[in-house]
Design a protein around this motif. Structure first.
Motif, mmCIF file in Angstrom:
data_model
loop_
_atom_site.group_PDB
_atom_site.id
_atom_site.type_symbol
_atom_site.label_atom_id
_atom_site.label_comp_id
_atom_site.label_asym_id
_atom_site.label_seq_id
_atom_site.Cartn_x
_atom_site.Cartn_y
_atom_site.Cartn_z
ATOM 1 N N GLY A 228 0.794 -1.220 0.000
ATOM 2 C CA GLY A 228 0.000 0.000 0.000
ATOM 3 C C GLY A 228 0.827 1.271 0.000
ATOM 4 O O GLY A 228 2.002 1.282 0.358
ATOM 5 N N ASN A 229 0.181 2.348 -0.426
ATOM 6 C CA ASN A 229 0.791 3.677 -0.433
ATOM 7 C C ASN A 229 -0.296 4.682 -0.068
ATOM 8 O O ASN A 229 -1.197 4.948 -0.863
ATOM 9 C CB ASN A 229 1.379 3.995 -1.809
ATOM 10 C CG ASN A 229 2.092 5.337 -1.844
ATOM 11 O OD1 ASN A 229 1.862 6.206 -1.006
ATOM 12 N ND2 ASN A 229 2.965 5.510 -2.816
ATOM 13 N N MET A 230 -0.215 5.208 1.137
ATOM 14 C CA MET A 230 -1.256 6.110 1.612
ATOM 15 C C MET A 230 -1.411 7.340 0.722
ATOM 16 O O MET A 230 -2.498 7.907 0.609
ATOM 17 C CB MET A 230 -0.952 6.540 3.051
ATOM 18 C CG MET A 230 -2.052 7.343 3.712
ATOM 19 S SD MET A 230 -1.781 7.575 5.480
ATOM 20 C CE MET A 230 -0.306 8.603 5.471
ATOM 21 N N ASN A 231 -0.329 7.739 0.051
ATOM 22 C CA ASN A 231 -0.369 8.945 -0.773
ATOM 23 C C ASN A 231 -1.153 8.758 -2.068
ATOM 24 O O ASN A 231 -1.537 9.738 -2.709
ATOM 25 C CB ASN A 231 1.050 9.403 -1.105
ATOM 26 C CG ASN A 231 1.802 9.848 0.133
ATOM 27 O OD1 ASN A 231 1.229 10.450 1.034
ATOM 28 N ND2 ASN A 231 3.087 9.532 0.192
ATOM 29 N N THR A 232 -1.369 7.507 -2.469
ATOM 30 C CA THR A 232 -2.100 7.256 -3.717
ATOM 31 C C THR A 232 -3.452 6.594 -3.477
ATOM 32 O O THR A 232 -4.227 6.426 -4.417
ATOM 33 C CB THR A 232 -1.269 6.362 -4.663
ATOM 34 O OG1 THR A 232 -1.001 5.104 -4.025
ATOM 35 C CG2 THR A 232 0.048 7.034 -5.023
ATOM 36 N N GLU A 233 -3.749 6.236 -2.249
ATOM 37 C CA GLU A 233 -5.018 5.585 -1.940
ATOM 38 C C GLU A 233 -6.143 6.608 -1.841
ATOM 39 O O GLU A 233 -5.935 7.737 -1.384
ATOM 40 C CB GLU A 233 -4.909 4.819 -0.614
ATOM 41 C CG GLU A 233 -3.967 3.637 -0.671
ATOM 42 C CD GLU A 233 -3.669 3.044 0.695
ATOM 43 O OE1 GLU A 233 -2.993 2.000 0.746
ATOM 44 O OE2 GLU A 233 -4.107 3.631 1.710
ATOM 45 N N ILE A 234 -7.327 6.213 -2.270
ATOM 46 C CA ILE A 234 -8.510 7.055 -2.101
ATOM 47 C C ILE A 234 -8.961 6.927 -0.656
ATOM 48 O O ILE A 234 -9.312 5.846 -0.190
ATOM 49 C CB ILE A 234 -9.638 6.627 -3.057
ATOM 50 C CG1 ILE A 234 -9.189 6.800 -4.509
ATOM 51 C CG2 ILE A 234 -10.899 7.437 -2.786
ATOM 52 C CD1 ILE A 234 -10.184 6.280 -5.520
ATOM 53 N N PHE A 235 -8.942 8.037 0.048
ATOM 54 C CA PHE A 235 -9.222 8.004 1.485
ATOM 55 C C PHE A 235 -10.083 9.205 1.839
ATOM 56 O O PHE A 235 -9.574 10.279 2.131
ATOM 57 C CB PHE A 235 -7.906 8.013 2.257
ATOM 58 C CG PHE A 235 -8.055 7.867 3.749
ATOM 59 C CD1 PHE A 235 -9.102 7.153 4.303
ATOM 60 C CD2 PHE A 235 -7.123 8.433 4.598
ATOM 61 C CE1 PHE A 235 -9.228 7.016 5.671
ATOM 62 C CE2 PHE A 235 -7.230 8.304 5.973
ATOM 63 C CZ PHE A 235 -8.285 7.594 6.505
ATOM 64 N N PRO A 236 -11.414 9.058 1.799
ATOM 65 C CA PRO A 236 -12.297 10.203 2.028
ATOM 66 C C PRO A 236 -12.302 10.674 3.468
ATOM 67 O O PRO A 236 -12.071 9.897 4.394
ATOM 68 C CB PRO A 236 -13.675 9.649 1.637
ATOM 69 C CG PRO A 236 -13.569 8.190 1.932
ATOM 70 C CD PRO A 236 -12.149 7.816 1.575
ATOM 71 N N ASP A 237 -12.551 11.954 3.629
ATOM 72 C CA ASP A 237 -12.773 12.497 4.960
ATOM 73 C C ASP A 237 -13.997 11.821 5.557
ATOM 74 O O ASP A 237 -15.014 11.654 4.894
ATOM 75 C CB ASP A 237 -13.002 14.006 4.861
ATOM 76 C CG ASP A 237 -13.423 14.614 6.179
ATOM 77 O OD1 ASP A 237 -12.584 14.661 7.084
ATOM 78 O OD2 ASP A 237 -14.586 15.028 6.289
ATOM 79 N N CYS A 238 -13.900 11.415 6.823
ATOM 80 C CA CYS A 238 -15.019 10.715 7.452
ATOM 81 C C CYS A 238 -15.748 11.627 8.425
ATOM 82 O O CYS A 238 -16.093 11.242 9.525
ATOM 83 C CB CYS A 238 -14.533 9.454 8.172
ATOM 84 S SG CYS A 238 -15.892 8.364 8.657
ATOM 85 N N GLY A 239 -15.936 12.863 8.007
ATOM 86 C CA GLY A 239 -16.738 13.765 8.809
ATOM 87 C C GLY A 239 -18.194 13.623 8.439
ATOM 88 O O GLY A 239 -18.606 12.712 7.728
ATOM 89 N N ILE A 240 -18.993 14.543 8.888
ATOM 90 C CA ILE A 240 -20.427 14.484 8.605
ATOM 91 C C ILE A 240 -20.691 14.603 7.108
ATOM 92 O O ILE A 240 -21.672 14.098 6.590
ATOM 93 C CB ILE A 240 -21.166 15.582 9.395
ATOM 94 C CG1 ILE A 240 -22.677 15.342 9.372
ATOM 95 C CG2 ILE A 240 -20.815 16.962 8.887
ATOM 96 C CD1 ILE A 240 -23.433 16.215 10.333
#
Length: 248
Positions: A228-240
């Motif tokens: 894995g590579n956190m810089n290329t992964e799709i990682f949405p904000d988990c706010g409201i």
């Protein structure tokens, strides 16, 4: 005639705060607190209060206090059929719904921190949430996430939340179930006790957070430390904003 109320649901992230700041017409600021947030998130909220000269109301679930509690009751991390995540829905969505019920006699306008790459999420938010009007100050100004962070640092003299400084793209809960392999390998390094706790939780409920490209489960205690590579992964904000963009 209903009394008008403009609300900024701040997620302890830069984008939601800057959206409210740029809107300039916010009557009420609200933050939904979860035990799994980095402790520095509350420091950030308090600094935001000082900067805007207004109180930020802090809400919490009366039923659950943590992601683990939700997962154990639900028996897993997500419903594979519809993507339902108990932590997001029970710790945040229910709290917001309760607040809305208490303020149903108001004409509500919500301020959201979607940036120029999130136009589709903004459109889904409008469609799925007709109970309120919606404003998108970052989209209106065609600001990217990077530009928003730069504007914050030029405008204010207090620090961003610690998770950003550690290299994470969002100030989500530590050990967010929406993170990919690279994210989890960073959590393994930065927060080993949380990594171990989530790994044990996976085994206890019998479901993994991660899957490979063939949808085969990958349990955290089996995750290759180099994947894995956190810089290329799709990682949405988990706010409201995350669940409001989905169908109710």
């Amino acid at each position: 005639m209903k009394q008008k109320l403009t609300v900024c649901w701040i997620s302890a992230g830069i984008s939601s705060f800057m959206a409210g700041y740029l809107a300039g017409n916010v009557d009420k600021w609200i933050y939904i607190d979860i035990a799994d947030q980095h402790p520095d998130s509350i420091r950030f909220i308090k600094d935001c209060e000082k900067a805007i000269g207004k109180e930020i109301e802090i809400l919490r679930s009366k039923e659950y206090s943590s992601v683990e509690g939700c997962v154990r009751v639900f028996g897993g991390f997500r419903n594979p059929g519809n993507g339902f995540a108990p932590c997001t829905n029970w710790l945040k969505k229910r709290v917001r719904k309760e607040w809305e019920e208490q303020h149903k006699d108001y004409e509500l306008t919500y301020i959201w921190g979607f940036d120029q790459k999130e136009k589709n999420r903004a459109e889904r938010t409008i469609e799925a949430n007709p109970q309120a009007n919606h404003e998108f100050p970052l989209l209106d100004r065609q600001l990217s996430k990077e530009e928003v962070h730069g504007l914050f640092e030029r405008t204010f003299d207090f620090a961003r939340p610690k998770m950003y400084e550690l290299g994470y793209p969002n100030n989500n809960c530590i050990g967010c179930i929406k993170g990919g392999m690279g994210y989890w390998n960073n959590i393994r390094k930065d927060f080993p006790e949380i990594f171990e706790s989530r790994a044990k939780l996976e085994r206890d409920v019998g479901y993994s957070i991660l899957k490979d490209s063939n949808s085969k489960p990958i349990f955290l205690d089996e995750l290759d430390p180099n994947r894995g590579n956190m810089n290329t992964e799709i990682f949405p904000d988990c706010g409201i904003m995350c669940y409001l963009a989905e169908s109710e």
